[in-house]
Enzyme design. Structure first.
Site, PDB file in Angstrom:
ATOM      1  N   LYS A 526      -5.761   9.878  -3.363  1.00 52.20           N
ATOM      2  CA  LYS A 526      -6.593   8.811  -2.217  1.00 52.20           C
ATOM      3  C   LYS A 526      -5.960   8.625  -0.931  1.00 52.20           C
ATOM      4  O   LYS A 526      -6.367   8.720   0.006  1.00 52.20           O
ATOM      5  CB  LYS A 526      -7.166   7.876  -2.757  1.00 52.20           C
ATOM      6  N   ASP A 527      -4.541   8.318  -1.141  1.00 53.10           N
ATOM      7  CA  ASP A 527      -3.613   8.031  -0.062  1.00 53.10           C
ATOM      8  C   ASP A 527      -3.402   9.022   0.642  1.00 53.10           C
ATOM      9  O   ASP A 527      -3.107   8.943   2.056  1.00 53.10           O
ATOM     10  CB  ASP A 527      -2.511   7.067  -0.701  1.00 53.10           C
TER      11      ASP A 527
END
Length: 861
Positions: A526-527
């Site tokens: 997600k990062d």
């Protein structure tokens, strides 16, 4: 039957045993009436056809559905239309169950272990090679596998449905049409969803179904095979498998978990285990009716019955007492009764050795920011307040490390802390009680989420010393969890600081110089996107292995793997088999979440197979210990550049002004909390505005999977490869791909994620005034990635090397296509003003589709 089958053989088996049977049983299934709606089963095939034709023609979901109702029904009232769509959902989500059961019934025919990687084959091959046998014995002694069941909100089947699937699978194996008909009717009347959100204890009970019905048997069977193989060559055996458990212990971001929850779950695990023991013991008692064992049988009956069923029974660790009596029975059978039924006793001894007094080790997890707050709260109270300056929190990391003194103390709490502070202090105290009742391994790990500095670990140790624990009896392992791309970059420096700290060094020595380190795939993806997440974790493992080896620490990586490839899932065993000698890989630990639990460990056969695959991966990797070519300077530079390009592409996408609103409006993201599948909130900031940083990785990935776009599983890969082609490095990319099994696995799992995507379904968005350009950007990266991956791998289509898996995915996607369109239809209608009644109905409609879509994907969320 040969262990290794040709691909064409597997395809033929799949067509005959799965596809053909499903079509046959599905025709029977469609004749079953649900809720007095006689025409649902008749209309459903027509609805399937309308959906398929509609998306080919580029129609919006609302157009497809409205044309279907106009052409095939007389329904015009909104209520009647929504009502029939609900009936379709009920049928389709049960069709998914039917397909699961048919596929599971064929599991042993479809899945065979690569014989050359098994312990039995390796031992046989080296039977006359004493140095190699010694090496294998040493490897087995060091090898371990820990599977940790987590309560992440992607397990949509309640226990009642799981039981039906188990029975239905057996009926299909037996070709028992009568039983199948009854079970399908039962399935039709059994609810698939909860009317209210489960409590953490409910979640623990749901997951305990797998412990009791699959792992209890499968793990023991695998261990028995290992014991027999090693015994044949006079090698010492060892317990390899351990089970872990997060429900009731994982309080990171879950305000509904308290110390009493943890206590209740620990007691529940213990009681379920003793019921399993008692069930086995009754068979022993029924068979072993000889003289000489009466006293031991009576003792075992008494203690097992009390611990299994007596709620007032005083709890303490009785595993040694069980072993002692079972071994006495075994000795008597061997000496006086020709070993009759000794196999039954050996089986129970093996299970007691595996599961002890606790079944699965209950991990405690909390966020470092919460733990810092608890440390600050304790520092306000005497006598601790005299040890630290008032501005401690503002000091540098180096200054904090100088002040941390590890002094035992009993603080006098003047004021009451908030709920999170109270819970942390209470659970630290409660761990001692759990260890006393269930044994040390019942609860011995504290995981620090969002670990960003060495003081996060050391301050937590102080919290233990301030709340009832002594330095000499600190039977707890402290596990840092590194999640984001930046955290992974600094992880080795943090561990260097910890390993060099005299107190922590002494603590590790008291724990056998072993250190567990958890790495999070979900948040790193997600990062930083798919490629950067995988590459960051690879590099993190390399540097962490190096620093641990330097300090003579036995390192175990605990991989926080979710179901889909974008959260670390996919063909997990291939990741472990592809590690080089530079990465510590003798202790395999991973989380098993959501649909991965039911799909890979839902039956004893599938659980045994997947456990064996992971153990075989550890054995083959340990014996080969090849250099990983990705660490060669030229290859590493190439992957560094590709990961950076993929990262930049993904971050640019995340920072697009429409990114969050696209997910909010076009996916059921905002409605996921209504699914009532988890005790944990969908996002971390409660009722605040939706922010990407607050959104849980699971919800993030689930939202993209509902759109059939799976962006976290591929975005940036195509750009990264294209940039290398433009730079004239394509031949280098192909070479490193051909030489690296690790990179092949990353590519294969990316293809799996893309195979569950279908931009044709949302093609109508290309003309959307608000999101048209954004959708086109996503689609273009998908097509670019597909083009580059096929070219790199030499395959004609995605997953061409795995035709059975490809066909299974395609069939599942076809089954749930109407669910996707119904969901998008409901969300489309919700973008316009609706009266309160219609809005509620449409929201429920959208939420209900999520269950079947995720269940069909098996590792989708």
């Amino acid at each position: 039957m040969p262990k290794l089958r040709l691909t064409t053989q597997r395809e033929s088996i799949f067509n005959n045993e799965v596809i053909s049977k499903f079509e046959l049983f599905n025709s029977l299934f469609l004749t079953l009436p649900f809720y007095k709606i006689k025409d649902t089963g008749t209309l459903l095939p027509l609805f399937f056809k309308s959906c398929e034709e509609g998306i080919v023609n580029g129609q919006k979901p609302a157009q497809v559905i409205e044309e279907f109702f106009g052409k095939y029904t007389s329904y015009t009232d909104r209520k009647d239309i929504i009502d029939l769509l609900f009936r379709f959902i009920q049928y389709i989500e049960r069709q998914v169950v039917l397909f699961d059961a048919v596929e599971d019934a064929s599991f042993t025919k479809l899945n065979t272990t690569d014989e050359q990687s098994t312990l039995a084959f390796i031992l046989k091959k080296n039977a006359d090679n004493k140095p190699m046998l010694s090496k294998i014995e040493k490897l087995i002694d060091e090898l371990s596998l820990r599977l940790v069941l987590t309560a992440h909100p992607t397990q949509f089947y309640p226990g009642s449905v799981l039981a039906i699937i188990t029975d239905l699978t057996q009926a299909i194996r037996d070709n028992d049409i009568t039983a199948m008909n009854s079970l399908l009717q039962q399935l039709g009347k059994t609810p698939f969803f909860n009317k209210k959100s489960p409590t953490p204890v409910d979640e623990a009970l749901n997951l305990a179904w797998f412990l009791e019905n699959t792992f209890y048997f499968a793990a023991a069977n695998v261990q028995e095979e290992i014991d027999q193989n090693l015994d044949e060559y006079n090698l010492e055996t060892k317990k390899i498998l351990e089970l872990g458990f997060w429900p009731g212990g994982d309080r990171d971001g879950n305000p509904n978990i308290h110390a009493d929850t943890t206590l209740e779950v620990s007691k529940m695990l213990r009681q379920i285990l003793f019921r399993c023991y008692y069930r086995d013991f009754r068979v022993i008692k029924r068979r072993i009716t000889f003289r000489g064992v009466e006293e031991n049988i009576a003792i075992l009956h008494d203690v097992l019955y009390k611990n299994a069923f007596d709620q007032t029974c005083e709890l303490h660790d009785i595993s040694d007492e069980l072993r002692e009596n079972l071994n006495k029975i075994k000795e008597t059978l061997l000496k006086e009764h020709d070993g009759l039924f000794v196999d039954l006793v050996n089986d129970l001894i093996r299970k007691v050795d595996l599961y002890g007094n606790y079944f699965a080790s209950l991990d405690i997890r909390q966020d470092s920011r919460v733990l810092r707050s608890v440390h600050a709260y304790c520092r306000q109270n005497k006598p601790i307040s005299s040890l630290y300056p008032a501005d401690y929190d503002k000091l540098s990391e180096a200054e904090k490390l100088k002040l941390i003194s590890f002094k035992q103390a009993t603080p006098v709490y003047v004021t009451e802390g908030d709920d999170l502070i109270k819970d942390t202090i209470e659970v630290i105290n409660e761990i001692r009680g759990i260890q006393k009742r269930n044994g040390e391994k019942a609860c011995h790990r504290f995981i620090i989420s969002n670990c960003q500095q060495a003081s996060d670990i050391l301050q937590l140790i102080e919290l233990f010393l301030w709340n009832g624990w002594s330095k000499d009896n600190l039977k707890v392992d402290f596990v840092p969890l590194f999640e984001t791309v930046n955290d992974l970059k600094g992880a080795a420096d943090i561990m260097e600081t910890l390993y060099s700290n005299p107190f922590y060094k002494a603590h590790l020595a008291s724990r056998g110089n072993k250190q567990d380190i958890m790495l999070g795939y979900s948040d790193s993806t997600k990062d930083g996107g798919y490629l950067m997440a995988n590459w960051s974790i690879f590099n993190g493992k390399t540097t962490l292995s190096e620093v641990s080896k330097k300090h003579n620490i036995q390192l175990a990586f605990f991989d926080g793997r979710g179901g889909p490839p974008s959260r670390g899932g996919g063909k997990t065993h291939r990741f472990y088999a592809s590690m080089g000698k530079e990465i510590a890989n003798k202790n395999i630990q991973l989380t098993v979440q959501g649909q991965t639990i039911s799909s890979q460990y839902g039956s004893v056969e599938s659980a045994e197979f997947n456990i064996e695959q992971l153990i075989n991966a550890g054995i083959s990797s340990g014996l080969k210990e090849k250099h990983n070519v990705l660490l060669d300077p030229e290859n590493k530079t190439l992957l560094d550049a590709m990961a950076e390009d993929g990262y930049k592409a993904f971050v640019d996408l995340r920072e697009h002004p429409l990114f969050v609103s696209y997910l909010e409006k076009l996916s059921p993201l905002k409605l996921l909390s209504q699914a009532n599948i988890s005790s944990r909130p969908v996002k971390r900031n409660g009722g605040g505005k939706m922010k990407l940083e607050d959104l849980r990785a699971i919800s993030f990935v689930t939202a993209w999977s509902m759109l059939k776009q799976n962006v976290p599983g591929f975005y940036g890969m195509g750009t990264a490869m294209k940039n290398q082609e433009k730079a004239g490095n394509w031949d280098k990319v192909v070479k490193v791909y051909e030489d690296s099994d690790y990179l092949k696995t990353i590519v294969d799992n990316c293809m799996m994620s893309m195979s569950k995507s279908d931009f044709v379904i949302t093609a109508h968005l290309a003309n959307d005034k608000e999101f048209g350009a954004f959708w086109t950007q996503l689609r273009d990266e998908f097509e670019l990635t597909k083009q580059m991956l096929l070219r790199l791998s030499g395959q004609a289509t995605l997953m061409a090397n795995y035709p059975v898996d490809k066909k299974s995915i395609a069939t599942r996607e076809k089954i749930i296509l109407p669910l996707v369109l119904i969901q998008h239809f409901a969300l489309e209608k919700l973008q316009h003003d609706q009266n309160e009644k219609d809005q509620t109905a449409l929201e429920k409609l959208a939420v209900r589709t999520v269950f079947g879509i995720v269940n069909a994907g098996r590792n989708l969320a």
